[in-house]
Scaffold this active site. Structure first.
Site, PDB file in Angstrom:
ATOM      1  CB  CYS A  37      -0.968  -0.040   1.169  1.00 52.42           C
ATOM      2  SG  CYS A  37      -2.377   1.035   0.900  1.00 52.42           S
ATOM      3  CG  HIS A  44      -3.327  -3.626   3.127  1.00 50.04           C
ATOM      4  ND1 HIS A  44      -2.248  -3.135   3.836  1.00 50.04           N
ATOM      5  CD2 HIS A  44      -4.035  -2.551   2.734  1.00 50.04           C
ATOM      6  CE1 HIS A  44      -2.316  -1.814   3.876  1.00 50.04           C
ATOM      7  NE2 HIS A  44      -3.390  -1.439   3.214  1.00 50.04           N
ATOM      8  CD  GLU A  47      -0.757  -6.237   4.927  1.00 50.39           C
ATOM      9  OE1 GLU A  47      -0.486  -6.473   3.732  1.00 50.39           O
ATOM     10  OE2 GLU A  47      -0.985  -5.085   5.353  1.00 50.39           O
TER      11      GLU A  47
HETATM   12  N1  GLN Z   1      -1.761   6.787   3.086  1.00 51.77           N
HETATM   13  C1  GLN Z   1      -1.886   6.052   1.876  1.00 51.77           C
HETATM   14  C2  GLN Z   1      -3.274   6.212   1.266  1.00 51.77           C
HETATM   15  O1  GLN Z   1      -4.190   6.611   1.907  1.00 51.77           O
HETATM   16  C3  GLN Z   1      -1.574   4.579   2.076  1.00 51.77           C
HETATM   17  C4  GLN Z   1      -2.569   3.861   2.929  1.00 51.77           C
HETATM   18  C5  GLN Z   1      -2.066   2.539   3.462  1.00 51.77           C
HETATM   19  O2  GLN Z   1      -0.885   2.249   3.425  1.00 51.77           O
HETATM   20  N2  GLN Z   1      -2.975   1.716   3.992  1.00 51.77           N
HETATM   21  O3  GLN Z   1      -3.446   5.911   0.100  1.00 51.77           O
END
Ligand code: GLN
Length: 546
Positions: free
Chosen positions: A381, A507, A509
């Protein structure tokens, strides 16, 4: 008829209720009894999505897009199921539901009170999960510690359930802590007695007491708890510290918990089949060669913030018959210092998710280091966004490339707010959340890892790869390995000329399981294990576990 197991905690917080509740799920599932877990969180936030990881640890995202407590991750991993938003209930949700009903006029003429209105709303959530999942047993973990003011309505609701569902269909399990006094060299039971008294005061008599401790628990101590707390001696279950959380179900099984639960609830259960689980734990406990993985993030002083990432790394390492040594590296520290001494021994670098500008430049340095030194890199992400910014700045030479999250006035916004996010101002539950499909480009590393080209993964973000820069970045060697089916969102980025530098906007994970690592983590570790760095542990003879 659904049966209910309520798990409460006493004496101290972080006593291990979540792992215990998850382990009860493992034991029931191993007996062919179907289960659905639910976590009750007494705070007034509607969900943990708006909380800092320092308050709460990781926010676990369900496939249907709920931002939930990290215990749900443990339930998913221990029971091997995918949960939905119904598995996390907070006081915030309960009160806002009750107040909306009141405004709608549902209780016209009445005074709205904690008992019965709030408690009824809580019980509806238990019953809704039972109706939806039609499982044999619902395991409900009450967050917090018995005695907390904000937990009272939940405890009152679970007390009432004894009458609603029938005494024979409800089981109360209390998880407590026995402190060790080194002066008298004994484990003390008094806090447990007081905590059980507190439960009894509100009308709950526990059926089973699980005692966490740092030391083995002597028979005499067990008998004392049995006498003072009015449970049979075999229903006092010792749970001393174990070397891996995955061992907890086996310890509880050895102490007879699985049989006790099915007997007490009068459930027709099969003989437990824990063969696979035992194999997994035996393998986890076998010394294995360690791989150094540098995790570069902003919350490394609170490792629970990266709970699922840590577990996914362990699952992947086990697959390769390796162990992981996570080097927790503060991205803020990297901002100020030369990365070399910090990353010199890393066989892989991982930049996990996160929000806000603090430490971003340190993460960008880590991504640059991975790219320039051919170190395997996995970006999750924010870790993908960082990889794109780094590539734009140093390979493409785009001045001041950044995400508009960190620099609203950047001349080169390679990461920008998602179009759908532009009108949104409210913060709670408004990100792009949960499962979305992603099409992988055949032949890219991600497609190789998954062994397929259409995948569904869980998301939690507001910002996204800016397509205006796509062709320039691709020409310079960045591979957009995965996109949304309509082609509008870049979901996976990779590098062509690098041993393994892959990152994703989602994600992975959250989907990893013990014994079934996520394909991206698996391949990442598969490459990392071949990387030789300074001070890397010399190979050990391979263990026999598999
Ligand atoms: N801050 C970034 C966004 O909002 C990444 C979010 C995250 O890593 N879950 O896109």
């Amino acid at each position: 008829m659904t049966k209910y197991i309520f798990v409460t905690g006493g004496v101290v917080s972080s006593v291990g209720k979540g792992i215990t509740a998850a382990s009860i799920g493992t034991l029931l599932k191993s007996r062919n009894v179907s289960v659905a877990p639910q976590k009750l969180d007494p705070y007034l936030n509607v969900d943990p999505g708006t909380m800092s990881p320092y308050q709460h640890g990781e926010v676990f995202v369900t496939r249907d897009g709920a931002e939930t407590d990290l215990d749900l991750g443990n339930y998913e991993r221990f029971i091997d199921i995918n949960l939905t938003c119904e598995s996390n209930v907070t006081s915030g949700q309960i009160y806002s539901a009750v107040i909306s009903k009141e405004r709608r006029g549902d209780f016209l003429g009445g005074t709205i009170q904690v008992v019965p209105h709030v408690t009824t709303e809580i019980k509806e959530r238990f019953k809704k999960l039972a109706e939806k999942t039609k499982t044999d047993v619902i395991i409900i973990e009450v967050g917090g510690t018995v005695g907390d003011i904000e937990g009272q309505p939940f405890l009152e609701a679970i007390r009432q359930m004894r009458k609603d569902a029938g005494r024979e269909n409800v089981l109360y399990i209390h998880v407590t802590y026995l402190p060790y006094l080194s002066t008298s060299k004994e484990l003390k039971t008094k806090p447990t007695q007081h905590s059980v008294n507190e439960l009894r005061r509100i009308g709950i008599q526990p059926d089973i007491i699980i005692c966490r401790s740092e030391q083995p628990i002597a028979e005499g101590t067990r008998n004392k708890i049995s006498l003072f707390c009015d449970v049979e001696p075999q229903a006092v279950i010792p749970l001393p510290n174990v070397s891996t959380i995955y061992e907890v179900p086996l310890t509880l099984e050895e102490e007879g918990l699985g049989k006790l639960v099915v007997d007490k609830l009068n459930i027709q259960a099969a003989e437990p089949d824990l063969g696979q689980w035992r194999k997994l734990v035996a393998h986890l406990k076998t010394p294995r060669e360690k791989i150094n993985i540098a995790l570069v993030g902003k919350y490394v002083d609170l490792q629970d913030s990266y709970f699922s990432v840590r577990e996914a790394l362990h699952h992947a390492a086990l697959y390769h018959d390796r162990d992981i040594n996570i080097q927790w590296i503060s991205s803020e520290l990297l901002e100020k210092e030369d990365p070399e001494p910090h990353l010199r021994t890393a066989q892989g670098i991982i930049v996990p998710g996160g929000f806000g500008i603090r430490g971003i430049e340190g993460m960008i340095k880590a991504a640059r280091y991975a790219r320039e030194n051919n170190i395997p890199y996995l970006g999750l992400c924010l870790g993908m966004q960082v990889m794109v910014i780094e590539f734009a700045r140093h390979v493409l030479g785009t001045d001041g490339a950044n995400s508009t999250e960190f620099d609203a006035a950047t001349p080169n916004p390679v990461i920008d707010l998602l179009a759908k996010q532009k009108q949104i101002t409210a913060k709670g539950g408004t990100m792009r959340l949960g499962d979305y499909p992603c099409e992988l480009r055949a032949g890219c590393r991600a497609a190789e890892a998954y062994g397929q080209t259409l995948v569904q993964e869980r998301h939690r973000h507001r910002y996204e790869f800016n397509n205006e820069f796509r062709s320039q970045l691709e020409k310079a060697g960045l591979v957009c390995g995965g996109v949304s089916p309509d082609g509008s969102l870049v979901e996976v980025c990779e590098l062509k000329d690098h041993p393994w530098m892959v990152s994703c906007q989602f994600h992975p994970e959250f989907g990893s399981r013990p014994g079934r690592p996520h394909p991206l983590f698996r391949d990442y570790i598969g490459v990392a294990k071949t990387v030789l760095r300074e001070g890397a542990q010399p190979p050990l003879p391979l263990s026999n576990g598999s």
